[in-house]
Design a protein around this motif. Sequence first.
Motif, PDB file in Angstrom:
ATOM      1  N   GLN A 137      53.580  44.703  52.145  1.00 41.41           N
ATOM      2  CA  GLN A 137      53.852  44.927  50.733  1.00 41.41           C
ATOM      3  C   GLN A 137      54.225  46.373  50.448  1.00 41.41           C
ATOM      4  O   GLN A 137      55.243  46.656  49.834  1.00 41.41           O
ATOM      5  CB  GLN A 137      52.629  44.533  49.909  1.00 41.41           C
ATOM      6  CG  GLN A 137      52.853  44.751  48.420  1.00 41.41           C
ATOM      7  CD  GLN A 137      51.744  44.147  47.596  1.00 41.41           C
ATOM      8  OE1 GLN A 137      50.652  43.910  48.103  1.00 41.41           O
ATOM      9  NE2 GLN A 137      52.034  43.890  46.338  1.00 41.41           N
ATOM     10  N   TRP A 138      53.415  47.325  50.941  1.00 36.68           N
ATOM     11  CA  TRP A 138      53.652  48.730  50.599  1.00 36.68           C
ATOM     12  C   TRP A 138      54.905  49.284  51.286  1.00 36.68           C
ATOM     13  O   TRP A 138      55.591  50.130  50.726  1.00 36.68           O
ATOM     14  CB  TRP A 138      52.462  49.601  50.980  1.00 36.68           C
ATOM     15  CG  TRP A 138      51.143  49.145  50.414  1.00 36.68           C
ATOM     16  CD1 TRP A 138      49.972  49.051  51.072  1.00 36.68           C
ATOM     17  CD2 TRP A 138      50.869  48.733  49.065  1.00 36.68           C
ATOM     18  NE1 TRP A 138      48.986  48.597  50.228  1.00 36.68           N
ATOM     19  CE2 TRP A 138      49.505  48.403  49.002  1.00 36.68           C
ATOM     20  CE3 TRP A 138      51.650  48.618  47.896  1.00 36.68           C
ATOM     21  CZ2 TRP A 138      48.901  47.959  47.819  1.00 36.68           C
ATOM     22  CZ3 TRP A 138      51.046  48.172  46.745  1.00 36.68           C
ATOM     23  CH2 TRP A 138      49.690  47.847  46.708  1.00 36.68           C
ATOM     24  N   VAL A 142      57.709  46.281  48.144  1.00 36.41           N
ATOM     25  CA  VAL A 142      57.859  46.968  46.860  1.00 36.41           C
ATOM     26  C   VAL A 142      59.309  47.389  46.613  1.00 36.41           C
ATOM     27  O   VAL A 142      59.725  47.561  45.464  1.00 36.41           O
ATOM     28  CB  VAL A 142      56.937  48.207  46.766  1.00 36.41           C
ATOM     29  CG1 VAL A 142      55.512  47.789  46.538  1.00 36.41           C
ATOM     30  CG2 VAL A 142      57.065  49.080  47.991  1.00 36.41           C
TER      31      VAL A 142
ATOM     32  N   HIS B 119      47.134  42.416  44.723  1.00 38.67           N
ATOM     33  CA  HIS B 119      47.646  43.755  44.441  1.00 38.67           C
ATOM     34  C   HIS B 119      48.522  43.774  43.197  1.00 38.67           C
ATOM     35  O   HIS B 119      48.444  44.697  42.390  1.00 38.67           O
ATOM     36  CB  HIS B 119      48.444  44.272  45.648  1.00 38.67           C
ATOM     37  CG  HIS B 119      47.577  44.634  46.811  1.00 38.67           C
ATOM     38  ND1 HIS B 119      48.040  44.654  48.102  1.00 38.67           N
ATOM     39  CD2 HIS B 119      46.268  44.964  46.871  1.00 38.67           C
ATOM     40  CE1 HIS B 119      47.049  44.995  48.906  1.00 38.67           C
ATOM     41  NE2 HIS B 119      45.968  45.182  48.188  1.00 38.67           N
ATOM     42  N   TYR B 120      49.329  42.717  43.039  1.00 32.38           N
ATOM     43  CA  TYR B 120      50.152  42.673  41.844  1.00 32.38           C
ATOM     44  C   TYR B 120      49.328  42.387  40.612  1.00 32.38           C
ATOM     45  O   TYR B 120      49.569  42.935  39.538  1.00 32.38           O
ATOM     46  CB  TYR B 120      51.273  41.633  41.995  1.00 32.38           C
ATOM     47  CG  TYR B 120      52.488  42.273  42.585  1.00 32.38           C
ATOM     48  CD1 TYR B 120      53.330  43.033  41.783  1.00 32.38           C
ATOM     49  CD2 TYR B 120      52.762  42.181  43.932  1.00 32.38           C
ATOM     50  CE1 TYR B 120      54.416  43.683  42.320  1.00 32.38           C
ATOM     51  CE2 TYR B 120      53.837  42.817  44.488  1.00 32.38           C
ATOM     52  CZ  TYR B 120      54.672  43.569  43.680  1.00 32.38           C
ATOM     53  OH  TYR B 120      55.733  44.216  44.212  1.00 32.38           O
ATOM     54  N   MET B 124      48.108  47.427  41.554  1.00 35.14           N
ATOM     55  CA  MET B 124      47.617  48.463  42.455  1.00 35.14           C
ATOM     56  C   MET B 124      48.664  49.532  42.739  1.00 35.14           C
ATOM     57  O   MET B 124      48.335  50.704  42.872  1.00 35.14           O
ATOM     58  CB  MET B 124      47.107  47.853  43.756  1.00 35.14           C
ATOM     59  CG  MET B 124      46.320  48.862  44.554  1.00 35.14           C
ATOM     60  SD  MET B 124      45.355  48.170  45.839  1.00 35.14           S
ATOM     61  CE  MET B 124      44.087  47.311  44.970  1.00 35.14           C
ATOM     62  N   GLN B 125      49.940  49.120  42.826  1.00 32.85           N
ATOM     63  CA  GLN B 125      50.993  50.095  43.097  1.00 32.85           C
ATOM     64  C   GLN B 125      50.980  51.224  42.063  1.00 32.85           C
ATOM     65  O   GLN B 125      50.956  52.397  42.422  1.00 32.85           O
ATOM     66  CB  GLN B 125      52.355  49.377  43.105  1.00 32.85           C
ATOM     67  CG  GLN B 125      53.540  50.291  43.312  1.00 32.85           C
ATOM     68  CD  GLN B 125      53.759  50.632  44.783  1.00 32.85           C
ATOM     69  OE1 GLN B 125      52.940  50.313  45.628  1.00 32.85           O
ATOM     70  NE2 GLN B 125      54.865  51.275  45.080  1.00 32.85           N
ATOM     71  N   GLN B 128      47.890  53.430  42.362  1.00 31.00           N
ATOM     72  CA  GLN B 128      47.946  54.321  43.518  1.00 31.00           C
ATOM     73  C   GLN B 128      48.957  55.440  43.300  1.00 31.00           C
ATOM     74  O   GLN B 128      48.727  56.577  43.729  1.00 31.00           O
ATOM     75  CB  GLN B 128      48.262  53.515  44.778  1.00 31.00           C
ATOM     76  CG  GLN B 128      47.029  52.794  45.294  1.00 31.00           C
ATOM     77  CD  GLN B 128      47.303  51.892  46.456  1.00 31.00           C
ATOM     78  OE1 GLN B 128      48.435  51.464  46.667  1.00 31.00           O
ATOM     79  NE2 GLN B 128      46.281  51.568  47.209  1.00 31.00           N
TER      80      GLN B 128
END
Lengths: 145, 205
Positions: A137-138, A142, B119-120, B124-125, B128
Amino acid sequence: MMTAEAITVFLQVFIGLGSGLVVGSGFVAFLTVLGIIPRLIQLSKSYRSLPSYQFSVIAGALLGTYFTFTDVTIQLPLILVSFWGLLHGVFIGMLAAALTEVLNVFPILLKRLGIDKELLWLLMAIVIGKIVGSLFQWLIFVEII
Amino acid sequence: MSEDKVYIRLKKKITAKQNQYITLKDIAFITGNIEYLDELGAVPIYQITEADKNISVIDGFQLLEVMVQAYPLLSIELLGTNQVIVEIPKQAKKVSVPIIFLIWLLMCVGSAMAIMNFHYDVSMQEVQQGIYYLLTGERVNKPLWLQIPYSIGLGLGMILFFNHLFKKRFNEEPSPLEIEVFNYQQDLDQYVIQHENALNKHDDS
């Protein structure tokens, strides 16, 4: 004029305090139900330090609240930032593991399929899945979404 | 002269073969002040039939009925649990490797998807990115210095919680998962004792 202002201020303080009270107690209740703190105490055999752990949770929640509303920045070296990320990950990992356990997924699966010895491998499937999913994901996802 | 007395402690769970005649010593530990303990141990208690399928329960009371008929003068004391669970395994079930692999894949992909959705769900993005800005004073789109350790920590946290580092353990205590499996098995046994017990079936009519 002054009284109207005073009333709105009072209302805001009242609403803020009330919502903080509910969210705070809910947060602590959530942590308690999942039993992460008892688990850590059991692993480290530090039963006496329970009060300090409680304090640490409260201090952490307040720190997070401060971070949410502040604009102040500091210059930390990247290694410390990474350490921060690691701690974050360990915590969320324990949270996820505790949730899986509360839902009783494993005992039922193992019993139904008659696999007792492969328990560890199933656990590793979940652990690896979480790490890979998160990294994917990261690093990639994204950008796409 | 003291009376003849035996103490019988039922076992919790035994495994038996198809059509086996279960004797007393199969289901219990026996002791007493009599000389014919071996003979006593050989007393047949229960014949396993097809109707039992793969599990059966012998109640302590059933056992007493048989014993009282065979040795009317013997005084018998029942200790421990009141029921024995008899498991009759069909054949040693071999779990096939493809099935295990399939389950493995299911759990792996499932948890990967679950963590991404989580996370969505909690944004979380963004959080962070915000934390990265607070800690370094730089605005970046992908705060990987935070996120890669986070991802590794995720796995570490789960291992820590379940007390498993592949084969190694941090200490001797059972992991929550082992306790969970144990509790589940105990619940199953409890259910079987209640529902497979011939005595309980008679009472209800």
